[in-house]
Design an enzyme around this catalytic site. Structure first.
Site, mmCIF file in Angstrom:
data_model
loop_
_atom_site.group_PDB
_atom_site.id
_atom_site.type_symbol
_atom_site.label_atom_id
_atom_site.label_comp_id
_atom_site.label_asym_id
_atom_site.label_seq_id
_atom_site.Cartn_x
_atom_site.Cartn_y
_atom_site.Cartn_z
ATOM 1 N N THR A 158 -22.055 7.668 -4.001
ATOM 2 C CA THR A 158 -21.458 8.950 -3.599
ATOM 3 C C THR A 158 -20.061 8.704 -3.040
ATOM 4 O OG1 THR A 158 -23.660 9.779 -3.095
ATOM 5 C CG2 THR A 158 -21.796 10.986 -2.134
ATOM 6 N N CYS A 166 -6.965 -11.915 7.746
ATOM 7 C CA CYS A 166 -8.313 -12.233 7.278
ATOM 8 C C CYS A 166 -8.638 -13.705 7.478
ATOM 9 C CB CYS A 166 -8.458 -11.896 5.807
ATOM 10 S SG CYS A 166 -7.816 -10.281 5.400
ATOM 11 N N SER A 209 -4.984 -0.052 -0.865
ATOM 12 C CA SER A 209 -5.881 0.103 0.278
ATOM 13 C C SER A 209 -5.205 1.020 1.294
ATOM 14 C CB SER A 209 -6.144 -1.272 0.890
ATOM 15 O OG SER A 209 -6.903 -1.137 2.056
ATOM 16 N N THR A 238 -10.123 -5.027 -1.163
ATOM 17 C CA THR A 238 -10.874 -6.197 -1.629
ATOM 18 C C THR A 238 -11.811 -5.815 -2.766
ATOM 19 O OG1 THR A 238 -10.777 -7.176 0.580
ATOM 20 C CG2 THR A 238 -12.495 -7.996 -0.890
HETATM 21 N N1 PLP Z 1 -4.717 -7.735 -0.757
HETATM 22 C C1 PLP Z 1 -3.726 -7.904 0.129
HETATM 23 C C2 PLP Z 1 -2.397 -8.374 -0.340
HETATM 24 C C3 PLP Z 1 -3.944 -7.650 1.485
HETATM 25 O O1 PLP Z 1 -2.956 -7.837 2.362
HETATM 26 C C4 PLP Z 1 -5.220 -7.211 1.895
HETATM 27 C C5 PLP Z 1 -5.512 -6.993 3.339
HETATM 28 O O2 PLP Z 1 -4.942 -7.630 4.208
HETATM 29 C C6 PLP Z 1 -6.215 -7.029 0.922
HETATM 30 C C7 PLP Z 1 -5.929 -7.304 -0.392
HETATM 31 C C8 PLP Z 1 -7.571 -6.549 1.291
HETATM 32 O O3 PLP Z 1 -7.569 -5.156 1.541
HETATM 33 P P1 PLP Z 1 -8.751 -4.515 2.397
HETATM 34 O O4 PLP Z 1 -8.501 -4.875 3.818
HETATM 35 O O5 PLP Z 1 -8.650 -3.038 2.151
HETATM 36 O O6 PLP Z 1 -10.014 -5.075 1.855
#
Ligand code: PLP
Length: 392
Positions: free
Chosen positions: A244, A332, A206, A76
């Site tokens: 850091t 999410c 990620s 994110t």
């Molecule tokens: N982008 C996509 C396509 C994702 O599937 C996700 C997480 O589900 C993210 C971004 C966000 O990643 P993070 O969980 O590391 O913030």
């Protein structure tokens, strides 16, 4: 059947377990080699070396220079840095204020683009997709303006698994001199990441999607791409992201990416066979079901369905009681209970979207897992449909 301890896990798009080799690689950097990589002394130098090696290892798989990688706290944050960082830098140079994103982006991109529009005075085009969730390059071409300063189209979709034609989009962006960002979070361990082949200028990853730890990500930034830091302070990460560096997690992410990319072809072949077996069984054994997303141009571990005549929460709870972890759409937003913006963009009506089931496979998935899933899913859907019909 699942044992008391074993969950049958069909939710690898939400997150993956951390591989034992990754944990092992990380451990020395918590309380042994714990120095701050900016420190001059030996402990600091040890950490700086681990940081450099991790950056080089990751750069190898992205086919980029190590200094083009910016470590972030998650996917994110990487998406936020790409959109805000480029948009603000481009506008400051007088290049314009028009942004383009696809309608099926993860909220990390979509909400950031909307925020830039609503609170920072940018103009936004949200590109439509076809019924499989794929962007048409001709639509993108038609949306381009002389003041377009950034295009963001994801690599593969988290809810429906469809893969976008990045090289074609990238070629168009490059011909117009417009930076092109891709959210590659779902593709990190499953798809090739060569940034030249993909023709991208920015790419977000990620670690927790490819058997690395949660809370660490990165943004690839092609040399020369205008980018304003969004976290200001010290001069870490070539002044692109102060703070850091999280050395143990970065070491873990590099190890996880190496493992994933080295065994990608074999793992994908295995998972794609199981995925197709699963898709075929669901379509054969459960009436009134269709696949969501592109049938072939999709992630090798990703099966997703629209199951008619019910709301998926009951299915997810019933599967959970049977020891099976599955989900609907994006982890999410699944608590939000509003129709998925991805399914809406595909033209799915809200009642049908309520029956969206996502089953994502991983390295440990077996035929027996699919058997157990089907043993639970088929009667569960029939029961819930009967109850829904009786209630109606
Ligand atoms: N982008 C996509 C396509 C994702 O599937 C996700 C997480 O589900 C993210 C971004 C966000 O990643 P993070 O969980 O590391 O913030």
């Amino acid at each position: 059947m699942p044992t008391a301890n074993r969950i049958i896990y069909f939710d690898h798009a939400a997150t993956t377990p951390v591989a034992p080799e990754v944990v092992e690689a990380m451990l020395p950097y918590f309380s042994g080699s714990y120095g701050n990589p900016s420190s001059i002394h030996r402990l600091g130098r040890e950490s700086a070396r681990a940081l450099d090696q991790s950056r080089q290892g990751i750069a190898h798989f992205l086919n980029c220079q190590p200094h083009e990688i910016v470590f972030t706290s998650c996917g994110t944050e990487a998406d936020n840095l790409a959109l805000r960082g480029v948009a603000l830098a481009q506008r400051a140079r007088g290049r314009g204020r028009h942004l383009i994103v696809s309608a099926v982006e993860h909220k990390a991109v979509l909400q950031t683009a909307l925020d830039l529009r609503d609170h920072y005075g940018f103009e936004l085009t949200v590109l439509p997709v076809d019924k499989d969730g794929v962007v048409a390059v001709t639509d993108l071409e038609a949306a381009l303006r002389p003041d377009t300063i950034l295009i963001s189209v994801m690599y593969a979709n988290n809810e429906i698994g469809s893969i976008q034609p990045l090289p074609e989009i990238g070629a168009l962006a490059r011909a117009r001199g417009i930076p092109f960002h891709t959210d590659a979070v779902q593709g990190g361990g499953l798809l090739p990441l060569d940034v030249d082949d993909l023709q991208v200028d920015l790419l977000a990853l990620s670690a927790h999607k490819f058997y690395g730890p949660k809370g660490i990500g990165l943004l690839y930034v092609r040399r020369g791409t205008p980018l304003w830091s969004q976290v200001t302070g010290g001069s870490q990460e070539a002044k692109h992201r102060a703070g850091t560096e999280n050395v143990p997690y970065i070491v873990g992410m590099a190890k996880a990416l190496t493992l994933a990319q080295m065994s990608r072809v074999n793992n994908n072949a295995h998972q794609a066979i199981l995925r197709d077996r699963l898709i075929n069984r669901v379509l054969r054994e459960i009436p009134d079901v269709r696949v969501s997303g592109h049938r072939t141009q999709r992630l090798p571990n990703h099966a997703s369905f629209l199951i008619g005549g019910l709301e998926i929460q009951g299915v997810l709870m019933g599967l959970d009681m049977a020891g099976i972890a599955a989900s609907s759409g994006s982890a999410c937003t699944s608590a939000a209970q509003e129709p998925s913006h991805v399914l809406m963009a595909l033209g799915v009506d809200p009642a049908t979207a309520a029956g969206h089931l996502r089953l994502t496979l991983g390295h440990s998935t077996t035929d027996a897992d699919i058997e157990a899933l089907m043993d639970a899913l088929t009667p569960l859907v029939a029961r819930l449909r009967q109850m829904t019909a009786a209630y109606a």
